[in-house]
Structures are given as structure tokens and as C-alpha cells.
Write a protein that holds these residues in place. Structure first.
Motif, mmCIF file in Angstrom:
data_model
loop_
_atom_site.group_PDB
_atom_site.id
_atom_site.type_symbol
_atom_site.label_atom_id
_atom_site.label_comp_id
_atom_site.label_asym_id
_atom_site.label_seq_id
_atom_site.Cartn_x
_atom_site.Cartn_y
_atom_site.Cartn_z
ATOM 1 N N GLY A 23 51.373 83.134 46.409
ATOM 2 C CA GLY A 23 50.386 83.366 46.623
ATOM 3 C C GLY A 23 49.293 83.624 45.604
ATOM 4 O O GLY A 23 48.125 83.999 45.856
ATOM 5 N N ARG A 24 49.503 83.691 44.766
ATOM 6 C CA ARG A 24 48.923 83.899 43.549
ATOM 7 C C ARG A 24 49.053 83.283 42.145
ATOM 8 O O ARG A 24 48.241 83.278 40.978
ATOM 9 C CB ARG A 24 48.873 85.755 42.839
ATOM 10 C CG ARG A 24 50.379 86.025 42.052
ATOM 11 C CD ARG A 24 50.612 87.049 41.323
ATOM 12 N NE ARG A 24 51.571 86.762 40.302
ATOM 13 C CZ ARG A 24 51.929 87.556 39.742
ATOM 14 N NH1 ARG A 24 51.091 88.918 39.567
ATOM 15 N NH2 ARG A 24 53.519 87.748 38.533
ATOM 16 N N LEU A 73 45.843 89.670 40.542
ATOM 17 C CA LEU A 73 46.912 89.882 41.738
ATOM 18 C C LEU A 73 49.054 90.253 41.416
ATOM 19 O O LEU A 73 48.549 90.220 40.871
ATOM 20 C CB LEU A 73 47.091 89.288 42.701
ATOM 21 C CG LEU A 73 45.576 88.602 43.255
ATOM 22 C CD1 LEU A 73 45.786 87.388 43.804
ATOM 23 C CD2 LEU A 73 45.331 89.302 44.157
ATOM 24 N N PRO A 108 54.004 88.926 44.676
ATOM 25 C CA PRO A 108 54.247 89.611 46.287
ATOM 26 C C PRO A 108 55.533 89.788 46.751
ATOM 27 O O PRO A 108 56.222 89.276 45.012
ATOM 28 C CB PRO A 108 54.355 87.667 46.511
ATOM 29 C CG PRO A 108 53.424 86.524 46.370
ATOM 30 C CD PRO A 108 53.576 87.335 44.224
ATOM 31 N N ALA A 130 52.685 85.528 52.266
ATOM 32 C CA ALA A 130 50.924 85.448 51.268
ATOM 33 C C ALA A 130 51.064 83.681 50.795
ATOM 34 O O ALA A 130 49.763 83.492 50.987
ATOM 35 C CB ALA A 130 51.336 85.991 49.828
ATOM 36 N N LEU A 185 48.276 90.455 49.447
ATOM 37 C CA LEU A 185 48.453 90.708 47.927
ATOM 38 C C LEU A 185 47.709 91.855 47.811
ATOM 39 O O LEU A 185 47.159 92.313 48.192
ATOM 40 C CB LEU A 185 48.348 89.711 47.348
ATOM 41 C CG LEU A 185 48.699 88.293 47.014
ATOM 42 C CD1 LEU A 185 48.338 87.546 46.385
ATOM 43 C CD2 LEU A 185 50.298 88.443 47.088
#
Length: 270
Positions: free
Chosen positions: A52-53, A68, A71, A79, A122
Motif C-alpha cells: 500500500g505504501r 504513511l 500496512p 491497502a 493506511l
């Protein structure tokens, strides 16, 4: 002297009249602009989503989105799906924050970190007030995304996902004539570590054989080719690449190898 005073009064009256005629706003000075233009930042594409990041950009650079948090275990899949739908193959503007961390802006000007937090996919990390903190507070109050999940407090930890390939191999035939061809193989190191000495392996699917190679040494058993670096090509810095070339023989179709390994680890075929 009296005539001079009359001229001064007359000029003052004329100036006031001109100003009043334009709503009390004086004429702007010649050559000035009230809205200077801002040059647009260059954009690139996201070619892979790790989680997710964390993303991989078009040039192979892997970067983590700043501010962020990692996750959560029970929210990682959602995410990643969100990041894939939002970023994969999309044009983004990239602003470097710190080494290895970036800020991603979507074509409509939206900050990716902000919408990821606003939708509850997130959480923030290191944000001290501002829009991100406010968005996280609102997502928590509305029980959006991960805030609506009831994550178990003690579970058997899931096995970590397989590590993303740390290398990309681009194989291409540069020229071909009856019974023979010339090929080029470029190995790019997309990890954060220095490669000091390497062995590249692939398998031919069309009965090809390597006859002569430069910038490395090749050996072949059946369809399996093993390539070892030359002394002057042993080092591949993080983000760097090395290219080798070879002459080969082929009696029919000349397909490119489908899989490559570098020091035993799988590479992405570019």
C-alpha cells in the motif's frame, strides 16, 4: 508663483479623476504580471505496486510513500488493492522527500498519501498535524477502511510475501541471418545493495546455442546457459546495469528466454 500653484492643483485633480474612473484602482505598472506562471513538474508511471505504501516507478526505482505507516497485517491486502487501483500504470508526479521516500501526486493534483489515509486504507507515520492528521481522525471517527476491521490481537503470523525481484533482465536479438544471430542482454540491479560478482542463468526454448560472448564468459549444457561476469563487469551498483553481447546459432524460430536468475534469485524479464 500663483500660476505654478494652479498647475499643481490641476494635475492633482486630473489624477484623482482617472483613479476614480477605474474603480479606485491605479493602472498597473508596465511590464508587471499579477499571476506568475509555475512550470509543471515532470511525470512518470507506476509500473508495479509492492504494497500500500511502496511502489516501483517506470525507471525501476523502488520508493516508499512518505508519511504513511506500514500496512497492518489484516489490512495489508486491502491497502495493496487500493494502491493498485489508484496507482498502477497511472501517471504521477514524484517529489523526493528523503532518500528512498517520495510524495506521489495524481494527475488531478490529489496527494496519494492523503486519499489513502482519508479512505482509511493506511495510517499516518510522522505526520505532525496538518491535512493528513485531520484525515486520519475523520476516517477513524467514521470507521472507514481498516478502522472498521476487528483485527485479532493474537494470530499465527502469516508467512511474509515473497521478496520482489531485485533484478531486471532485458534480452533482445540485435541482428539475425540464416542460421545465426547476435544478442544483447542487459542486467539491471533494482535492489538497494551492491552486486559484487554475479552468475546469470537462462534456458533457451528454440534450440539456440551461444557461440561467442563478450563482457562475460558463457557455458552451456543443452538448453541451459550459465554466464559469469568478467573481472571488469563484476560490480553492479544499486540502480546500475551491465550489458553483455553474444553471437549465437539457431536453426528455426528464435524466441527469447522466459526466465532469468541472478546469483540464484529470479529476475523480472524486461
Amino acid at each position: 508663483m500663483a500660476a505654478r500653484k494652479h498647475w499643481v492643483v490641476l494635475l492633482t485633480l486630473l489624477t484623482a479623476a482617472c483613479t476614480a474612473e477605474h474603480g479606485g484602482t491605479p493602472f498597473p505598472a508596465p511590464g508587471t504580471s499579477s499571476s506568475p506562471s509555475v512550470a509543471g513538474e515532470p511525470s512518470t508511471k507506476v509500473r508495479a505496486v509492492v504494497d500500500g505504501r511502496t511502489v516501483e516507478l517506470a525507471d525501476g526505482t523502488r520508493a516508499r510513500v512518505s508519511l504513511l505507516a506500514e500496512p497492518t497485517p489484516c489490512g495489508a491486502a486491502a491497502a495493496r488493492e487500493f494502491a493498485t487501483a489508484t496507482l498502477l500504470d497511472k501517471e504521477v508526479r514524484v517529489t523526493s522527500i528523503t532518500p528512498g521516500e517520495v510524495s506521489l501526486t495524481l494527475p488531478d493534483g490529489t496527494d496519494y498519501a492523503l486519499i489513502a489515509v482519508r479512505t482509511g486504507m493506511l495510517r499516518t507515520a510522522g505526520a505532525d498535524g496538518g491535512p493528513l492528521t485531520e484525515a486520519e481522525s475523520k476516517a477513524a471517527q467514521a470507521k472507514l477502511g481498516l478502522w472498521a476491521q476487528d483485527c485479532p490481537t493474537s494470530t499465527t503470523p502469516e508467512p511474509p510475501p515473497p521478496a520482489a525481484p531485485s533484478c531486471v533482465v532485458v534480452y533482445r536479438v540485435t541482428s539475425q541471418w540464416p542460421g545465426s544471430f547476435q544478442g544483447e542482454v542487459t542486467v539491471r540491479n533494482v535492489s538497494d545493495a551492491l552486486v559484487d560478482g554475479w552468475t546469470l542463468r537462462w534456458r533457451f526454448a528454440g534450440g539456440q546455442t551461444v557461440a561467442q560472448m563478450w563482457n562475460a564468459t558463457a557455458s552451456q549444457q543443452g538448453a541451459d546457459v550459465t554466464v559469469v561476469n568478467a573481472p571488469y563487469t563484476a560490480l553492479i551498483v544499486a540502480g546500475g546495469s551491465v550489458s553483455i553481447g553474444f553471437n549465437g546459432s539457431v536453426s528455426g524460430p528464435n524466441p527469447a528466454p522466459a526466465e532469468f536468475t541472478l546469483n540464484g534469485a529470479p529476475c523480472t524479464a524486461g
